[in-house]
Design a protein around this motif. Structure first.
Motif, PDB file in Angstrom:
ATOM      1  N   GLY A 204     105.002  16.370   4.298  1.00  0.00           N
ATOM      2  CA  GLY A 204     106.016  16.452   5.338  1.00  0.00           C
ATOM      3  C   GLY A 204     105.331  16.735   6.636  1.00  0.00           C
ATOM      4  O   GLY A 204     104.012  17.224   6.657  1.00  0.00           O
ATOM      5  N   ILE A 205     105.609  16.000   7.871  1.00  0.00           N
ATOM      6  CA  ILE A 205     105.207  16.352   9.125  1.00  0.00           C
ATOM      7  C   ILE A 205     105.962  16.159  10.284  1.00  0.00           C
ATOM      8  O   ILE A 205     107.097  15.536  10.111  1.00  0.00           O
ATOM      9  CB  ILE A 205     103.815  15.279   9.219  1.00  0.00           C
ATOM     10  CG1 ILE A 205     103.196  15.533  10.847  1.00  0.00           C
ATOM     11  CG2 ILE A 205     104.449  13.758   9.176  1.00  0.00           C
ATOM     12  CD1 ILE A 205     102.007  14.587  10.832  1.00  0.00           C
ATOM     13  N   GLU A 206     105.969  17.088  11.138  1.00  0.00           N
ATOM     14  CA  GLU A 206     107.014  17.177  12.406  1.00  0.00           C
ATOM     15  C   GLU A 206     105.871  16.908  13.669  1.00  0.00           C
ATOM     16  O   GLU A 206     104.903  17.852  13.768  1.00  0.00           O
ATOM     17  CB  GLU A 206     107.881  18.068  12.442  1.00  0.00           C
ATOM     18  CG  GLU A 206     108.455  18.663  13.664  1.00  0.00           C
ATOM     19  CD  GLU A 206     109.648  17.169  13.941  1.00  0.00           C
ATOM     20  OE1 GLU A 206     109.558  16.136  13.375  1.00  0.00           O
ATOM     21  OE2 GLU A 206     110.444  17.242  14.939  1.00  0.00           O
ATOM     22  N   ARG A 207     106.059  16.153  14.617  1.00  0.00           N
ATOM     23  CA  ARG A 207     105.067  16.191  15.897  1.00  0.00           C
ATOM     24  C   ARG A 207     105.839  16.623  16.854  1.00  0.00           C
ATOM     25  O   ARG A 207     106.949  16.628  17.127  1.00  0.00           O
ATOM     26  CB  ARG A 207     104.657  14.744  15.930  1.00  0.00           C
ATOM     27  CG  ARG A 207     104.055  14.260  14.893  1.00  0.00           C
ATOM     28  CD  ARG A 207     103.727  12.675  15.058  1.00  0.00           C
ATOM     29  NE  ARG A 207     103.209  11.872  13.778  1.00  0.00           N
ATOM     30  CZ  ARG A 207     103.913  11.567  12.984  1.00  0.00           C
ATOM     31  NH1 ARG A 207     105.185  11.650  12.971  1.00  0.00           N
ATOM     32  NH2 ARG A 207     103.426  10.866  11.649  1.00  0.00           N
ATOM     33  N   THR A 208     105.082  17.153  17.890  1.00  0.00           N
ATOM     34  CA  THR A 208     105.529  17.776  19.199  1.00  0.00           C
ATOM     35  C   THR A 208     104.199  17.200  20.194  1.00  0.00           C
ATOM     36  O   THR A 208     103.297  17.014  19.698  1.00  0.00           O
ATOM     37  CB  THR A 208     106.121  19.064  19.172  1.00  0.00           C
ATOM     38  OG1 THR A 208     106.646  19.317  20.601  1.00  0.00           O
ATOM     39  CG2 THR A 208     105.051  19.976  18.933  1.00  0.00           C
ATOM     40  N   PHE A 209     104.488  17.911  21.401  1.00  0.00           N
ATOM     41  CA  PHE A 209     103.526  17.456  22.547  1.00  0.00           C
ATOM     42  C   PHE A 209     103.204  18.609  23.204  1.00  0.00           C
ATOM     43  O   PHE A 209     104.072  19.512  23.337  1.00  0.00           O
ATOM     44  CB  PHE A 209     103.942  16.422  23.649  1.00  0.00           C
ATOM     45  CG  PHE A 209     104.122  15.035  22.868  1.00  0.00           C
ATOM     46  CD1 PHE A 209     103.180  14.224  22.397  1.00  0.00           C
ATOM     47  CD2 PHE A 209     105.551  14.695  22.780  1.00  0.00           C
ATOM     48  CE1 PHE A 209     103.452  13.034  21.782  1.00  0.00           C
ATOM     49  CE2 PHE A 209     105.825  13.419  21.845  1.00  0.00           C
ATOM     50  CZ  PHE A 209     104.946  12.538  21.534  1.00  0.00           C
TER      51      PHE A 209
END
Length: 838
Positions: A204-209
């Motif tokens: 699983g992966i979640e991205r943000t900046f």
């Protein structure tokens, strides 16, 4: 089982051919399958830059297509949500805190689960940010390397399907090894094993900046953020019929928005400390100001109930007055009229555009009286910033010179950077083009887990990248968010702006007037798109032409109604503001509610006008050729009416003259009887129409028709006339008898009057002489005899008297009663004529 073992070890020729074909397929497609399947976690660092480059170019489009329909598998086995990331814009020496949740959406359990951080390469453009935000699967190289620091990992252990765990990471920013300024992709991953794939892998992966600025930018971007205080219409046109004109509301929903924690309460509380420009709908201020006094709310079953928002309204206005003190306030026209609907659907309806000018004037008066500050009315804001030439014409027709558009309407396709918002568009007007990406950043559902953090970081990343596009060029950017942000959206907006304000290394807040006065970019697009470019989705939401016709008809009715009122301001203000509210942009997407509002306004006007009416008359009879007809005018309003006139009109030509028009003036709650002098030339039945008219000759209300029966010669009059004729006849008979009686004795004196007595053909001299003599004796005899006959002295005269008593008025009966009736009848006939004349 032995037979089965034999079959597996010695396959037939057909089976051998199938196996050989299958092996060939596997050999040729193996690399492709391997590329589609996620590699083990320990193999990711060894992929190298070449793999990263190829993945970055090919995989963004291919990966979602291959796995988009397989949720809960591969790198989507677990769903990760980043709930908080602080600080949003870290500096050197800061400690980064990341919290969130991870949920097993797969079909089997996850073992040895571990949360980790990955830092990807810095985004070089806003397009790269958008591309990274859309990716859902893990992509080696593009998602960067795992942070080695111990603090960047958190164990979550084994997780059965559907199990959710929370995590928290706390580590120094230095552990991320960020180099030059830029926007870095920060990924939170889950590494673990499954029964089907018993080795470490990204599940699983979640991205943000993460914006990173090592020092202040050379040219900071000027950011103008509109902070809208707008709501849908809540007040109706109705007022209670009391001296205070207590307003009636459609609902009491506004009280909830003003209460602590409500949408508008949060907008004021959050905006008080932010670098924003307030843009308000004066209708909201007027409505809340009305709520500071007692007000009523419509009930679904009819009637009204007391409103409950009085205390909230007072507190909200007090807070708002403090928040805007010394700040720039821009105002929309009263009611926030839908400029696009007016341009596309209402422009050809006579008088429709005049609403804008009156709405602007009312806006200034409202803001100054409620907020005690002078607002700017030089701005027009079409729905979602979509413009075309007709919208610009309408928007500037009421005096505004700055039209707030949006970059997805007035596009800048040739440019590789975001230009300054101000664009001259001709005619002394300026288009302030808001950035579409920044304006739409908080339009999503901010109640979903992680939505606020994701939106805030994306907004900050966009502003940072925008500034870095042209480091040596200073630009002024406008942000025009949704008109009515929800409470959660407002909090997300405030969090982003406060983070930007606190950091201040690449952007600074500007007022709207500064954005309008900024030097335009010569390369920016200044051509307003044609009408065909206007979005069809927005066009379908516009008010129909019938709405403007209905409002125009209501407006004409209000003008006519005010002509008869002694206090027309009690009616003019509620109806004018109701018309402006009926054209509000907030009705988009709610056609039925908009129509109900218009209908309720027109119905209420009709109800008011009916309170001044004519009382229906029953059929009347005129006993003479000249008479008076009263007509009653009733006024059930709380104020007096003046300026009306009442006219009667006969529908049948029988010579019935109904007289001249009469003025009407009636106090509130009273009735007045208006009298008309009428004359008729003939008997008969006629229908008379009574109609009220205004000063300019327009009919007011419905006509009232009643029946008139003219009987100028009545039965009483006929009896009087008949009695008089009878008395004349009786007198003539008596005179004849008397003359005959006198004629039998007079000739005996000289024996020479036979000829005159018989024929009456003699000359005047003879006749006159004889007549005088005979008449003299006759008169004397008659005068002498009369009393004797009436008293019964003569037996012959007494007989007719008895006959008269038995048959009064019988023709030819001589005697005393005949003389009395003649005298009375003559007088009676004259009196009857006078009554008829009256």
């Amino acid at each position: 089982m032995a037979e089965a073992a034999d079959n597996r070890s010695t396959p037939t020729a057909a089976v051998r051919r199938w196996l050989r074909g299958g092996v060939a397929v596997l050999l040729t497609t193996g690399p492709l399958v391997g590329g589609l399947l996620a590699p083990p976690a320990h193999a990711a660092p060894a992929q190298g830059s070449a793999a990263a480059a190829s993945a970055g170019s090919a995989a963004p489009g291919a990966a979602p297509a291959a796995t988009g329909d397989r949720k809960g598998t591969g790198s989507r086995t677990a769903a990760i949500t980043i709930r908080t990331l602080s600080p949003a814009t870290p500096e050197k020496g800061d400690t980064l805190n990341v919290t969130g949740t991870v949920t097993n959406n797969g079909r089997s359990s996850i073992s040895d689960g571990q949360i980790g951080l990955r830092v990807g390469p810095a985004a070089e453009s806003r397009g790269a940010l958008a591309q990274n935000a859309k990716r859902e699967d893990y992509l080696p190289g593009a998602d960067g390397d795992e942070v080695k620091a111990k603090e960047a990992k958190a164990k979550v252990g084994s997780m059965r399907p559907g199990i959710r765990r929370t995590f928290k990471l706390k580590l120094p920013v230095s552990a991320l090894k960020l180099d030059s300024s830029g926007v870095y992709q920060l990924g939170v991953t889950l590494t673990g094993q499954t029964r089907e794939r018993p080795y470490d892998q990204i599940l699983g992966i979640e991205r943000t900046f993460l914006p990173w600025q090592t020092s202040d930018a050379e040219n900071k971007t000027g950011l103008t953020y509109l902070w809208p205080l707008i709501s849908r219409p809540h007040m109706t046109v109705r007022m209670e019929s009391d001296e205070e004109q207590t307003p009636v509301f459609r609902d009491d929903d506004l009280a909830k928005e003003l209460a602590p924690g409500g949408r508008l309460q949060q907008m004021v509380k959050l905006g008080a400390d932010l670098p924003i420009t307030w843009i308000v709908d004066p209708d909201l201020l007027s409505t809340v100001n009305a709520m500071t006094e007692p007000y009523r709310v419509q009930k679904k079953g009819g009637g009204t109930r007391p409103g409950k928002g009085q205390a909230y309204a007072k507190q909200w206005l007090m807070d708002l007055q403090g928040a805007v003190k010394g700040e720039e306030v821009a105002t929309l026209p009263f009611g926030d009229p839908d400029l696009a609907s007016l341009a596309h659907r209402g422009r050809d309806v006579p008088g429709a555009l005049s609403v804008l000018r009156s709405a602007n004037e009312r806006a200034v008066n409202t803001v100054e009286s409620v907020l005690h500050t002078k607002p700017s009315t030089d701005y027009a804001w079409p729905a979602e910033g979509a413009v075309d030439p007709s919208i610009v014409d309408v928007a500037t027709s009421a005096g505004a010179h700055n039209v707030i558009a949006r970059s997805d309407s007035l596009r800048d396709t040739p440019l590789s950077y975001t230009p300054t918002s101000a664009r001259p568009i001709g005619g002394g007007n300026t288009a302030l083009v808001a950035d579409a990406g920044l304006s739409e950043a908080f339009e999503g559902d901010m109640t979903r887990p992680g939505a606020t953090s994701r939106a805030v970081q994306r907004f900050l990343a966009e502003t940072h990248t925008l500034t870095a596009q042209v480091p040596n060029k200073q630009r002024d950017i406008l942000v025009a968010p949704q008109r009515m942000p929800s409470t959660d959206q407002a909090r997300a907006m405030a969090l982003a702006l406060s983070s930007l304000q606190k950091d201040g290394r690449w952007a600074q807040g500007n007022d709207l007037s500064e954005a309008a006065a900024a030097k335009p970019d010569p390369r920016a697009n200044r051509k307003v798109p044609g009408s065909r470019s206007y979005p069809s989705s927005l066009r379908r939401q516009e008010l129909p032409t019938e709405a403007y016709r209905q409002l125009q008809e209501t407006d004409r009715g209000v003008n006519d109604f005010m002509q008869i009122l002694t206090q027309d301001d009690r009616v003019e203000t509620p109806f004018r503001t109701s018309t402006e509210r009926a054209e509000s942009t907030s009705w988009r997407g709610e056609p039925e509610a908009a129509k109900d509002y218009r209908d309720s306004t027109s119905d209420y006007l009709v109800g008011l006008t009916k309170k001044v009416q004519l009382i229906q008359k029953s059929p009347i009879t005129l006993s003479g050729r000249s008479a008076t007809i009263p007509v009653t005018v009733q006024n059930n309003l709380v104020q007096g009416v003046d300026g009306l006139e009442l006219r009667l009109k006969s529908r049948r030509r029988i010579g019935l003259d109904v007289g001249e028009a009469q003025p009407v003036k009636v106090d509130g709650g009273h009735s007045q009887s208006v009298k008309f002098s009428t004359t008729s030339k003939a008997n008969g039945r006629a229908f008379v129409e009574a109609q009220l008219y205004t000063k300019d000759g327009k009919p007011y209300g419905k006509p009232m028709v009643f029946q008139v029966n003219v009987t100028s010669i009545t039965s009483t009059v006929l009896l009087v006339i008949a009695g008089g004729v009878l008395l004349v006849v009786l007198a003539g008979v008596r005179m004849y008898i008397t003359r005959k009686r006198n004629g039998g004795t007079a000739p005996g004196a000289d024996g020479t009057d036979a000829s005159p007595g018989a024929g009456g053909t003699e000359g005047p001299g003879d006749g006159d002489t004889d007549g005088d003599e005979d008449g003299g004796s006759g008169d004397g005899s008659e005068a002498d005899a009369g009393p004797g006959e009436e008293t019964g002295a003569d037996g012959t005269a007494g007989e007719p008297e008895r006959d008269q008593e038995e048959s009064p008025g019988k023709p030819g009966t001589p005697g005393g009663p005949g003389e009395d009736d003649t005298g009375q009848g003559s007088g009676s006939a004259s009196d009857a004529g006078e009554k008829v004349d009256r």
